[in-house]
Design an enzyme around this catalytic site. Sequence first.
Site, PDB file in Angstrom:
ATOM      1  N   GLU A  29       0.822  -1.217   0.000  1.00  0.00           N
ATOM      2  CA  GLU A  29       0.000   0.000   0.000  1.00  0.00           C
ATOM      3  C   GLU A  29       0.857   1.269   0.000  1.00  0.00           C
ATOM      4  O   GLU A  29       0.905   2.016   0.967  1.00  0.00           O
ATOM      5  CB  GLU A  29      -0.961  -0.015   1.195  1.00  0.00           C
ATOM      6  CG  GLU A  29      -1.904  -1.187   1.130  1.00  0.00           C
ATOM      7  CD  GLU A  29      -3.021  -1.172   2.161  1.00  0.00           C
ATOM      8  OE1 GLU A  29      -4.066  -1.769   1.900  1.00  0.00           O
ATOM      9  OE2 GLU A  29      -2.847  -0.563   3.229  1.00  0.00           O
TER      10      GLU A  29
ATOM     11  N   GLU B 190      -5.324  -8.033  -1.508  1.00  0.00           N
ATOM     12  CA  GLU B 190      -6.050  -8.064  -0.238  1.00  0.00           C
ATOM     13  C   GLU B 190      -7.511  -7.750  -0.483  1.00  0.00           C
ATOM     14  O   GLU B 190      -7.827  -6.805  -1.219  1.00  0.00           O
ATOM     15  CB  GLU B 190      -5.510  -7.014   0.748  1.00  0.00           C
ATOM     16  CG  GLU B 190      -4.156  -7.323   1.298  1.00  0.00           C
ATOM     17  CD  GLU B 190      -3.674  -6.274   2.290  1.00  0.00           C
ATOM     18  OE1 GLU B 190      -4.506  -5.568   2.896  1.00  0.00           O
ATOM     19  OE2 GLU B 190      -2.450  -6.145   2.444  1.00  0.00           O
TER      20      GLU B 190
END
Length: 479
Positions: free
Chosen positions: A189, A381
């Site tokens: 991320e 994810e």
Amino acid sequence: MKKINNDILLGCSISANQAEGAFDVNGKGLSIAELRRYNPDLDRKDINTERKMTKEKLQEALEDDGTYVYPKKFGVDFYNRYKEDVELIANMKNDCFRTSIAWTRIFPNGDETEPNLKGLEFYDNLIDELVKNKIEPIITISHYEMPYNLVEKYGGWKNPLIIDFYLNFAKTVLERYKDKVKYWIPFNEINAANYSVWAGAGLRDDEHPQILGLSMIALNNIFIANAKTIKLGRKINSNFKFGSMVATMLSYYENTDPQLVLKAEKDQQLKIYSFFDVLHRGEYPKYTLNLFKKFDLDLKLSEEDKKIMKENTCDFVGFSYYMSGVVTENEGGLTEGNLAKTGKNKYLKENDWGWQIDPIGLRILMNRLWDRYQKPLFILENGIGYDETLLNNKVEDDYRIEYIKAHLEQLQSAVEDGVECIGYTAWSLMDIISHGTSEMTKRYGFIYVDQDNFGNGTKKRIPKKSYEWFKKVCETREL
Ligand code: P53
């Protein structure tokens, strides 16, 4: 009934700092993740206050003597139980498994020149165990776990010196696992550097009045490190596949007022495309350069770095997707959600943490990302947090089955739309410490872990109903 294409890798995902524990074993150094406390008075929807790191909070954390206030020091004992956990993955018939390598096991302080062999041994064993069980390892090199020493001594990612320290770490693991690992994600991320500055960039939220400006500088260094890692990696093994990884916050417009539509488009540029563009097109979009100007920042990007960025873009578009939001004039009210406050969407339900559940959003997003980058996607994810308890030694998590099933259906629909997709790793294999709130009770796993917010419990692994369901999906491909 939909069937997921056979060539799409299916599996689960975790991170080292949320699962391993064993924070002071075999020479491991202190990571920034271990300095994030669990607050029992936590307001579940106020994650944005919780995640902020201040001078006071840091001081308190550094004085901690190993009590269970800082849960990421303890994880869920994956460090000692990895064999049992890999057995559970194998039994679930997963094709792949995503985890990260704790930087502080390999370079405890981050600035050493030689790696800590004892730390590498753990990953030697873990990766061998995966390979032995025919589970494809997907490795995140850095998942919110930088050595605290690099923050204290050098000021975190705002300092360009970190690039070389990171490269030394990356090189060590890329070389060591060159014949065993094909899929690499240099940074988890990557946009966290902007919205969660401690985790993503090793910056304290209170260290500068214009923290977003400082985080842009840090992010620039992270982008350079990302490109240099790919350059290095391609020399080590030309078959490596490198992934971008952006936390995607899909936003809709609340109404058709062109002003609002424009605002929402800008929101998506800043929240999603500005990161993927650098990672896949190899240069900053104009609106990011405008931001540098707005903050009066000197973008330190030499001609050589520009070239490296341009020539070393990622191979696949990796991302996390949990929820969607609404760009609003505040008509329908706000939900705290996660990355930022976002408008409520009356068509969607949310979980206890205010995350709005939106499977169709995944299909929309996949189409957009494919249209824009024309590179295969990897959903790294996706999952849902619930506060769960054992009932007769079971967890009947039908809501999780419903959530994952709905997302996989949309994924398959996107593939039928024409999107290329490499894989899907659900968050998470087992219940682990929540990144945002450091609580245990925000459970995402297919496997229940007997442990509470204060570290009590046997840590026993108990497969939930969703475990059996996902196993069947992996075996039959039927949803
Ligand atoms: P937790 C924000 C939005 C989407 C994903 O998050 C995010 C975040 C950061 O909080 O993070 C990822 O545990 C992250 C994982 C994390 C997972 O999502 O806060 O990569 O480490 O655990 C879920 O509920």
